[in-house]
Scaffold this motif. Structure first.
Motif, PDB file in Angstrom:
ATOM      1  N   ILE A   1       0.955  -1.071  -0.169  1.00 34.51           N
ATOM      2  CA  ILE A   1       0.177   0.160  -0.158  1.00 34.51           C
ATOM      3  C   ILE A   1       0.902   1.157   0.022  1.00 34.51           C
ATOM      4  O   ILE A   1       1.540   1.516   1.121  1.00 34.51           O
ATOM      5  CB  ILE A   1      -1.121   0.061   1.325  1.00 34.51           C
ATOM      6  N   GLY A   2       1.041   1.824  -1.120  1.00 31.15           N
ATOM      7  CA  GLY A   2       2.042   3.117  -1.346  1.00 31.15           C
ATOM      8  C   GLY A   2       3.503   2.463  -1.369  1.00 31.15           C
ATOM      9  O   GLY A   2       3.823   1.346  -1.068  1.00 31.15           O
ATOM     10  N   ASP A   3       4.142   3.360  -1.401  1.00 28.60           N
ATOM     11  CA  ASP A   3       5.923   2.965  -1.571  1.00 28.60           C
ATOM     12  C   ASP A   3       6.561   3.064  -0.106  1.00 28.60           C
ATOM     13  O   ASP A   3       7.783   2.843   0.024  1.00 28.60           O
ATOM     14  CB  ASP A   3       6.518   4.357  -2.219  1.00 28.60           C
ATOM     15  N   THR A   4       5.915   3.552   0.945  1.00 20.94           N
ATOM     16  CA  THR A   4       6.871   3.940   2.035  1.00 20.94           C
ATOM     17  C   THR A   4       6.255   3.321   3.559  1.00 20.94           C
ATOM     18  O   THR A   4       5.718   4.003   4.359  1.00 20.94           O
ATOM     19  CB  THR A   4       6.955   5.434   2.652  1.00 20.94           C
ATOM     20  N   PRO A   5       5.797   1.980   3.583  1.00 17.67           N
ATOM     21  CA  PRO A   5       4.933   1.396   4.605  1.00 17.67           C
ATOM     22  C   PRO A   5       5.894   1.502   5.827  1.00 17.67           C
ATOM     23  O   PRO A   5       4.843   2.020   6.983  1.00 17.67           O
ATOM     24  CB  PRO A   5       5.008  -0.235   4.165  1.00 17.67           C
ATOM     25  N   ARG A   6       6.985   1.341   6.102  1.00 22.77           N
ATOM     26  CA  ARG A   6       7.458   1.540   7.414  1.00 22.77           C
ATOM     27  C   ARG A   6       7.426   3.218   7.840  1.00 22.77           C
ATOM     28  O   ARG A   6       6.915   3.449   9.011  1.00 22.77           O
ATOM     29  CB  ARG A   6       9.126   1.510   7.438  1.00 22.77           C
ATOM     30  N   LEU A   7       7.612   4.120   6.939  1.00 18.79           N
ATOM     31  CA  LEU A   7       7.225   5.429   7.459  1.00 18.79           C
ATOM     32  C   LEU A   7       5.850   5.875   7.616  1.00 18.79           C
ATOM     33  O   LEU A   7       5.483   6.246   8.791  1.00 18.79           O
ATOM     34  CB  LEU A   7       7.875   6.456   6.303  1.00 18.79           C
ATOM     35  N   ASP A   8       5.032   5.134   6.825  1.00 19.68           N
ATOM     36  CA  ASP A   8       3.676   5.300   7.021  1.00 19.68           C
ATOM     37  C   ASP A   8       3.065   4.846   8.246  1.00 19.68           C
ATOM     38  O   ASP A   8       2.248   5.304   9.241  1.00 19.68           O
ATOM     39  CB  ASP A   8       2.708   4.642   5.994  1.00 19.68           C
ATOM     40  N   ALA A   9       3.848   3.616   8.791  1.00 12.79           N
ATOM     41  CA  ALA A   9       3.444   2.765  10.330  1.00 12.79           C
ATOM     42  C   ALA A   9       3.720   3.914  11.136  1.00 12.79           C
ATOM     43  O   ALA A   9       3.038   4.249  12.486  1.00 12.79           O
ATOM     44  CB  ALA A   9       4.070   1.474  10.250  1.00 12.79           C
ATOM     45  N   GLU A  10       4.967   4.457  11.157  1.00  7.96           N
ATOM     46  CA  GLU A  10       5.487   5.420  12.071  1.00  7.96           C
ATOM     47  C   GLU A  10       4.345   6.658  12.220  1.00  7.96           C
ATOM     48  O   GLU A  10       4.246   7.137  13.390  1.00  7.96           O
ATOM     49  CB  GLU A  10       6.943   5.947  11.548  1.00  7.96           C
ATOM     50  N   LEU A  11       4.305   7.196  11.170  1.00  2.35           N
ATOM     51  CA  LEU A  11       3.328   8.335  11.174  1.00  2.35           C
ATOM     52  C   LEU A  11       2.120   8.199  11.815  1.00  2.35           C
ATOM     53  O   LEU A  11       1.716   8.991  12.570  1.00  2.35           O
ATOM     54  CB  LEU A  11       3.127   9.072   9.586  1.00  2.35           C
ATOM     55  N   LEU A  12       1.442   6.930  11.564  1.00  2.53           N
ATOM     56  CA  LEU A  12       0.274   6.557  12.267  1.00  2.53           C
ATOM     57  C   LEU A  12       0.615   6.389  13.576  1.00  2.53           C
ATOM     58  O   LEU A  12      -0.629   6.756  14.354  1.00  2.53           O
ATOM     59  CB  LEU A  12      -0.547   5.298  11.484  1.00  2.53           C
ATOM     60  N   LEU A  13       1.441   5.623  13.907  1.00  2.00           N
ATOM     61  CA  LEU A  13       1.694   5.268  15.478  1.00  2.00           C
ATOM     62  C   LEU A  13       1.842   6.689  16.067  1.00  2.00           C
ATOM     63  O   LEU A  13       1.202   6.971  17.160  1.00  2.00           O
ATOM     64  CB  LEU A  13       2.998   4.486  15.634  1.00  2.00           C
ATOM     65  N   CYS A  14       2.567   7.760  15.616  1.00  3.60           N
ATOM     66  CA  CYS A  14       2.856   8.913  16.261  1.00  3.60           C
ATOM     67  C   CYS A  14       1.690   9.729  16.458  1.00  3.60           C
ATOM     68  O   CYS A  14       1.247  10.303  17.396  1.00  3.60           O
ATOM     69  CB  CYS A  14       3.643   9.963  15.298  1.00  3.60           C
ATOM     70  N   HIS A  15       0.417   9.349  15.634  1.00  2.00           N
ATOM     71  CA  HIS A  15      -0.523  10.267  15.691  1.00  2.00           C
ATOM     72  C   HIS A  15      -1.567   9.822  16.760  1.00  2.00           C
ATOM     73  O   HIS A  15      -2.202  10.260  17.468  1.00  2.00           O
ATOM     74  CB  HIS A  15      -1.358  10.269  14.228  1.00  2.00           C
ATOM     75  N   ALA A  16      -1.558   8.140  16.701  1.00  2.00           N
ATOM     76  CA  ALA A  16      -2.428   7.410  17.461  1.00  2.00           C
ATOM     77  C   ALA A  16      -1.924   7.844  19.205  1.00  2.00           C
ATOM     78  O   ALA A  16      -2.783   7.891  19.901  1.00  2.00           O
ATOM     79  CB  ALA A  16      -2.430   6.106  17.466  1.00  2.00           C
TER      80      ALA A  16
END
Ligand code: GLN
Length: 285
Positions: free
Chosen positions: A19-34
């Motif tokens: 899903i998209g090109d940056t799964p690790r970065l996306d996971a980090e951004l979502l966790l930061c938000h959560a």
């Protein structure tokens, strides 16, 4: 089950791969938000155990990302031209390639420029706010047919303290006084109506009216050009973003609308992206 920051990130990265090109970065951004922490906290505390509501919030965000919802909508933020912008599903997510349009605009606006510039179809206000930040003596007006988008853009201007950026609802340049503006910039909808990319990934969740305009993707250019040209002063510039296959035809539309010095420019990835034209300088100047 209680898991560490690193375990949560590893599991989410595996789920988001593809899903998209940056799964690790996306996971980090979502966790930061959560958990409402900056990214540096994740790097400082990888062994920290997380549990309860925070983990449930994170799981829900990952689920939504798996449905293709853009990260920018999930966290409500997107950086553009180093500006931290609020974005909502009422606004297109600002793209990095659009920073090229800002660069080309600034090259044509000397640092002490005074007067007015307009951004047509402003959305979150990204282009207008970047120009307002870089040229404080200018006044920039962003116009959008969506009242919701104008509210988001106005909120961004206030939060960034940019008193020289103003946002109004309207139809392209039709409400602007004739022959006043130094420059008009626009990233209008230009994707062809039948383009399969519209039903894939992030684009599926973005406002259709900000993405697509007519079977050939050129309707917005045709509609906005006459009023835009009328609103520009002698020697004024028009800069529009376009699709990578549209350079030639958009250049022809600019010439057809009476603009001179027409040229086309590539984005940072080397793809044709921004067409530029200029109203003839008046005989007196
Ligand atoms: N460049 C965007 C995309 O293809 C489209 C933006 C637009 O239509 N203005 O994802």
């Amino acid at each position: 089950m209680n898991r560490t920051v690193e375990t949560l990130l590893r599991e989410a990265t595996a789920r988001l791969t593809g899903i998209g090109d940056t799964p690790r970065l996306d996971a980090e951004l979502l966790l930061c938000h959560a958990i409402d922490r900056p990214r540096s906290w994740l790097f400082a505390w990888p062994e920290q155990i997380l549990e309860g509501e925070a983990v449930r919030r994170f799981d829900k965000l990952v689920e939504e990302r798996l449905r293709g919802v853009p990260i920018a909508y999930l966290v409500g933020r997107r950086e553009f031209w180093s500006l931290d912008l609020e974005v909502t599903p009422d606004t297109l997510v600002p793209r990095p390639e659009t920073e090229r349009l800002v660069e080309l605009a600034l090259e044509r606006l000397p640092p002490d420029s005074r007067g007015w510039v307009a951004d047509l179809g402003t959305g979150s206000g990204a282009i207008a706010l970047a120009i307002a930040r870089e040229r404080p003596a200018l006044q920039v007006v962003g116009i959008d047919q969506s009242g919701a988008a104008c509210r988001v853009a106005t909120g961004n201007a206030h939060r960034l303290g940019l008193g020289n950026a103003h946002f109004v609802r309207g139809h392209w340049a039709s409400a602007l006084a004739p022959s006043r503006l130094l420059m008009i910039v626009s990233n209008p909808p230009y994707v062809e109506e039948g383009d399969p990319c519209l039903s894939r990934g992030d684009l599926l969740h973005e406002p259709r009216s900000a993405l697509t305009a007519g079977r050939d993707g050129l309707t917005a250019f045709r509609t906005l050009l006459p009023s835009a040209v009328a609103a520009l002063q002698a020697g004024g510039w028009l800069l529009v973003e376009h699709g990578e296959e549209q350079g030639r035809v958009v250049e022809a539309l600019l010439r057809g609308a009476g603009l001179q010095e027409v040229s086309d420019h590539t984005d940072l990835a080397g793809r044709p992206r921004v067409a530029i034209g200029r109203v003839a300088a008046s005989a007196a100047s």
